[in-house]
Design a protein around this motif. Sequence first.
Motif, PDB file in Angstrom:
ATOM      1  N   ARG A 112      -2.569 -67.021  -5.561  1.00  0.00           N
ATOM      2  CA  ARG A 112      -2.138 -66.717  -4.201  1.00  0.00           C
ATOM      3  C   ARG A 112      -3.329 -66.494  -3.283  1.00  0.00           C
ATOM      4  O   ARG A 112      -4.311 -65.857  -3.652  1.00  0.00           O
ATOM      5  N   VAL A 113      -3.180 -67.008  -2.060  1.00  0.00           N
ATOM      6  CA  VAL A 113      -4.125 -66.742  -0.968  1.00  0.00           C
ATOM      7  C   VAL A 113      -3.318 -66.042   0.122  1.00  0.00           C
ATOM      8  O   VAL A 113      -2.225 -66.489   0.475  1.00  0.00           O
ATOM      9  N   VAL A 114      -3.865 -64.949   0.629  1.00  0.00           N
ATOM     10  CA  VAL A 114      -3.220 -64.211   1.711  1.00  0.00           C
ATOM     11  C   VAL A 114      -4.158 -64.245   2.909  1.00  0.00           C
ATOM     12  O   VAL A 114      -5.336 -63.885   2.796  1.00  0.00           O
ATOM     13  N   LEU A 139      -4.765 -50.952   9.517  1.00  0.00           N
ATOM     14  CA  LEU A 139      -3.568 -51.799   9.583  1.00  0.00           C
ATOM     15  C   LEU A 139      -3.659 -52.955   8.599  1.00  0.00           C
ATOM     16  O   LEU A 139      -2.711 -53.249   7.865  1.00  0.00           O
ATOM     17  N   LEU A 140      -4.799 -53.639   8.586  1.00  0.00           N
ATOM     18  CA  LEU A 140      -4.970 -54.776   7.692  1.00  0.00           C
ATOM     19  C   LEU A 140      -4.907 -54.371   6.226  1.00  0.00           C
ATOM     20  O   LEU A 140      -4.295 -55.074   5.411  1.00  0.00           O
ATOM     21  N   GLY A 141      -5.531 -53.255   5.886  1.00  0.00           N
ATOM     22  CA  GLY A 141      -5.505 -52.804   4.496  1.00  0.00           C
ATOM     23  C   GLY A 141      -4.088 -52.606   3.999  1.00  0.00           C
ATOM     24  O   GLY A 141      -3.714 -53.060   2.912  1.00  0.00           O
ATOM     25  N   ALA A 142      -3.277 -51.945   4.806  1.00  0.00           N
ATOM     26  CA  ALA A 142      -1.885 -51.677   4.412  1.00  0.00           C
ATOM     27  C   ALA A 142      -1.052 -52.951   4.360  1.00  0.00           C
ATOM     28  O   ALA A 142      -0.316 -53.186   3.393  1.00  0.00           O
ATOM     29  N   LEU A 143      -1.153 -53.793   5.385  1.00  0.00           N
ATOM     30  CA  LEU A 143      -0.304 -54.985   5.449  1.00  0.00           C
ATOM     31  C   LEU A 143      -0.728 -56.058   4.453  1.00  0.00           C
ATOM     32  O   LEU A 143       0.127 -56.713   3.839  1.00  0.00           O
ATOM     33  N   LEU A 144      -2.020 -56.253   4.268  1.00  0.00           N
ATOM     34  CA  LEU A 144      -2.470 -57.238   3.282  1.00  0.00           C
ATOM     35  C   LEU A 144      -2.135 -56.794   1.863  1.00  0.00           C
ATOM     36  O   LEU A 144      -1.749 -57.620   1.032  1.00  0.00           O
ATOM     37  N   LEU A 145      -2.274 -55.502   1.587  1.00  0.00           N
ATOM     38  CA  LEU A 145      -1.975 -54.994   0.243  1.00  0.00           C
ATOM     39  C   LEU A 145      -0.537 -55.311  -0.156  1.00  0.00           C
ATOM     40  O   LEU A 145      -0.262 -55.600  -1.326  1.00  0.00           O
ATOM     41  N   GLN A 146       0.387 -55.292   0.793  1.00  0.00           N
ATOM     42  CA  GLN A 146       1.787 -55.602   0.491  1.00  0.00           C
ATOM     43  C   GLN A 146       1.956 -57.025  -0.033  1.00  0.00           C
ATOM     44  O   GLN A 146       2.942 -57.324  -0.708  1.00  0.00           O
ATOM     45  N   GLU A 147       1.015 -57.904   0.271  1.00  0.00           N
ATOM     46  CA  GLU A 147       1.109 -59.313  -0.135  1.00  0.00           C
ATOM     47  C   GLU A 147       0.315 -59.639  -1.399  1.00  0.00           C
ATOM     48  O   GLU A 147       0.368 -60.759  -1.900  1.00  0.00           O
ATOM     49  N   VAL A 148      -0.433 -58.661  -1.912  1.00  0.00           N
ATOM     50  CA  VAL A 148      -1.238 -58.870  -3.120  1.00  0.00           C
ATOM     51  C   VAL A 148      -0.317 -58.803  -4.339  1.00  0.00           C
ATOM     52  O   VAL A 148       0.564 -57.950  -4.423  1.00  0.00           O
ATOM     53  N   GLU A 149      -0.531 -59.706  -5.272  1.00  0.00           N
ATOM     54  CA  GLU A 149       0.287 -59.740  -6.484  1.00  0.00           C
ATOM     55  C   GLU A 149       0.248 -58.397  -7.213  1.00  0.00           C
ATOM     56  O   GLU A 149      -0.795 -57.745  -7.281  1.00  0.00           O
TER      57      GLU A 149
END
Length: 187
Positions: A144-146, A45-55
């Motif tokens: 950016r920091v996520v 879950l974290l891999g998918a959701l955090l990746l959406q916020e990566v530049e």
Amino acid sequence: MRQLLLERLAGHAYRHGTFTLASGRTSPHYVNCKPVSLSGEGLALLGALLLQEVEADAAAVAGLTLGADPLVSAVAMRAALDGRPLAALIVRKQAKGHGTGAWLEGPLPPAGSTVTVLEDVVTSGGSSLLAVNQLREAGYRVNRVVTIVDRQEGGLEAMTEAGLELRSLFRLDEVAACRAALAGGKA
């Protein structure tokens, strides 16, 4: 996916009571994302959701050891599964005491590359800023920091002051409210 992750965090990462934080302050809220970030389902879950916020132009994700270690790995793996090259870097809290004396571990992209910093919990922003400063000193662009959870205790202001954008998957009040809902109205 977002709701499932929120429920996992509320049930396994959040506690209400009296806690002493790393800063020495006490708080009625405690968030430890490791029970979620060190589980298979949590990592997916974290891999998918955090990746959406990566530049989009990021060559790597990085974060301060230990909290960010599983996060950068999960995001790099999710990116690879999506056909996107993205390195995972771990920022040490102090330079390695032997060998090269490195601050950074992982496949280093060329200097000047964009790196997005990942964090499990942002309170004052100090850990994130330590990672950002080490990456900038190494010649990387960090904008950016996520974070998984923003505790809403000055981190956003510290990031803004440092010229950074802070993106959070959740705010502390969301996690606490979800915990209360899961507990039938009791935090």
